[in-house]
Design a protein around this motif. Structure first.
Motif, PDB file in Angstrom:
ATOM      1  N   PRO A  97      -3.184  -6.658  -2.690  1.00  0.00           N
ATOM      2  CA  PRO A  97      -2.243  -7.315  -1.778  1.00  0.00           C
ATOM      3  C   PRO A  97      -1.065  -6.423  -1.411  1.00  0.00           C
ATOM      4  CG  PRO A  97      -2.832  -8.761  -3.612  1.00  0.00           C
ATOM      5  CD  PRO A  97      -3.388  -7.404  -3.940  1.00  0.00           C
ATOM      6  N   ALA A  98      -0.498  -6.685  -0.261  1.00  0.00           N
ATOM      7  CA  ALA A  98       0.609  -5.877   0.243  1.00  0.00           C
ATOM      8  C   ALA A  98       1.823  -5.927  -0.673  1.00  0.00           C
ATOM      9  CB  ALA A  98       0.998  -6.340   1.642  1.00  0.00           C
ATOM     10  N   ASP A  99       1.976  -7.013  -1.438  1.00  0.00           N
ATOM     11  CA  ASP A  99       3.127  -7.077  -2.339  1.00  0.00           C
ATOM     12  C   ASP A  99       2.927  -6.221  -3.585  1.00  0.00           C
ATOM     13  OD1 ASP A  99       1.163  -8.622  -3.486  1.00  0.00           O
ATOM     14  OD2 ASP A  99       2.511 -10.248  -4.086  1.00  0.00           O
ATOM     15  N   GLN A 100       1.711  -5.674  -3.761  1.00  0.00           N
ATOM     16  CA  GLN A 100       1.435  -4.755  -4.869  1.00  0.00           C
ATOM     17  C   GLN A 100       1.332  -3.306  -4.397  1.00  0.00           C
ATOM     18  OE1 GLN A 100      -1.747  -5.860  -7.588  1.00  0.00           O
ATOM     19  NE2 GLN A 100      -1.509  -8.017  -7.069  1.00  0.00           N
ATOM     20  N   VAL A 101       0.701  -3.091  -3.255  1.00  0.00           N
ATOM     21  CA  VAL A 101       0.489  -1.734  -2.730  1.00  0.00           C
ATOM     22  C   VAL A 101       0.820  -1.711  -1.250  1.00  0.00           C
ATOM     23  CG1 VAL A 101      -1.185   0.105  -2.330  1.00  0.00           C
ATOM     24  CG2 VAL A 101      -1.327  -1.258  -4.420  1.00  0.00           C
ATOM     25  N   SER A 102       1.716  -0.805  -0.876  1.00  0.00           N
ATOM     26  CA  SER A 102       2.121  -0.699   0.529  1.00  0.00           C
ATOM     27  C   SER A 102       1.321   0.355   1.275  1.00  0.00           C
ATOM     28  CB  SER A 102       3.612  -0.387   0.624  1.00  0.00           C
ATOM     29  OG  SER A 102       3.917   0.816  -0.082  1.00  0.00           O
ATOM     30  N   ILE A 103       1.098   1.504   0.633  1.00  0.00           N
ATOM     31  CA  ILE A 103       0.348   2.587   1.264  1.00  0.00           C
ATOM     32  C   ILE A 103      -0.313   3.444   0.189  1.00  0.00           C
ATOM     33  CG2 ILE A 103       2.348   4.164   1.338  1.00  0.00           C
ATOM     34  CD1 ILE A 103       1.163   5.172   4.061  1.00  0.00           C
TER      35      ILE A 103
END
Length: 253
Positions: A25-31
């Motif tokens: 999920p985006a709240d764990q990994v941004s890029i």
């Protein structure tokens, strides 16, 4: 939202790491920066990038070339801004075979360059970015074949240069952990298990996604309190296997 960079992302463990991290999920990994020594990503990596909706980005990072590594830093800075790089995963490595035994070994210098020196040079170049980040983690992908305490278990494997250099990588990890403990930077050596990759072969114990899922768990669950440790994956039913026990504990040096 954490940022990751994974070296050796063209195939095998590196490719699977990029793939699994990109699906979090985006709240764990941004890029996720998928670093390779080639200007163009492999076909497998390109497919993963295309399916990531911009979450995974390829970057040229020739780990055996200091100038090439340095050239990648401004590109990373441009993408990361003042947030820094949360997690550097030094995954790229080589393993050659020497059926004639240690005295017949001719690949020690080449193997040391990739498995140890390149990790050092990459870490030196990217450490300022890691220090700027929130998580501040450097993960070195190692192996229990680099354990001197377990050396007898792997006597059958004709890979002396690989074993020697991974033992050196473990010590490199400890040295960095000691030097940067007061600055809050976590350094871990992680053994992902014997996985079914081009390097590991189809004779290996585990499917690559199984071992990599555990590596991701270890990265996420361990911080500065674990810095300098040599951690093993945990796989139910494999806790007491020989030679590869996947018990989730610290591996012996």
């Amino acid at each position: 939202m954490a940022s990751y960079l994974v070296t050796g992302a063209s195939r095998g463990i590196g490719l699977e790491l990029v793939k699994q991290l990109g699906k979090l999920p985006a709240d764990q990994v941004s890029i996720v920066f998928a670093a390779t020594r080639t200007k163009e990503p492999s076909a497998g990596l390109q497919q993963v990038i295309d399916a990531s909706d911009g979450k995974i980005a390829h970057i040229l990072l020739p780990i055996t070339d200091k100038a090439g590594i340095a050239a990648a830093v401004p590109q990373l800075e441009a993408r990361l801004g003042d947030k820094g790089l949360d997690v550097l995963v030094n995954n790229a490595g080589v393993m050659g075979y020497t059926p004639g035994g240690t005295a017949a070994m001719t690949d020690l210098r080449e193997t040391f360059e990739v498995n140890v020196e390149a990790v050092h040079n990459t870490t030196v170049a990217l450490l300022p970015l890691v220090q700027k980040s929130k998580l501040k983690k450097v993960i070195n992908i190692s192996t229990t074949m680099g354990s001197m305490a377990l050396a007898a278990n792997y006597k059958f494997a004709p890979t002396p240069a690989y074993k020697i250099t991974k033992a050196a990588l473990n010590m490199l990890t400890v040295q960095y952990a000691q030097d940067f403990a007061q600055q809050g930077v976590t350094f871990l050596a992680v053994s992902p298990g014997w996985l079914k990759t081009d390097l590991g072969s189809q004779m290996a114990d585990l499917e690559v996604d199984v071992g990599v899922k555990e590596v991701v768990r270890i990265i996420q669950e361990n911080g500065i309190e674990s810095s300098g440790k040599f951690l093993n994956i945990r796989v139910p039913g494999w806790e007491n296997k020989v030679p590869n026990a996947y018990d989730g504990k610290s591996s012996p040096w």
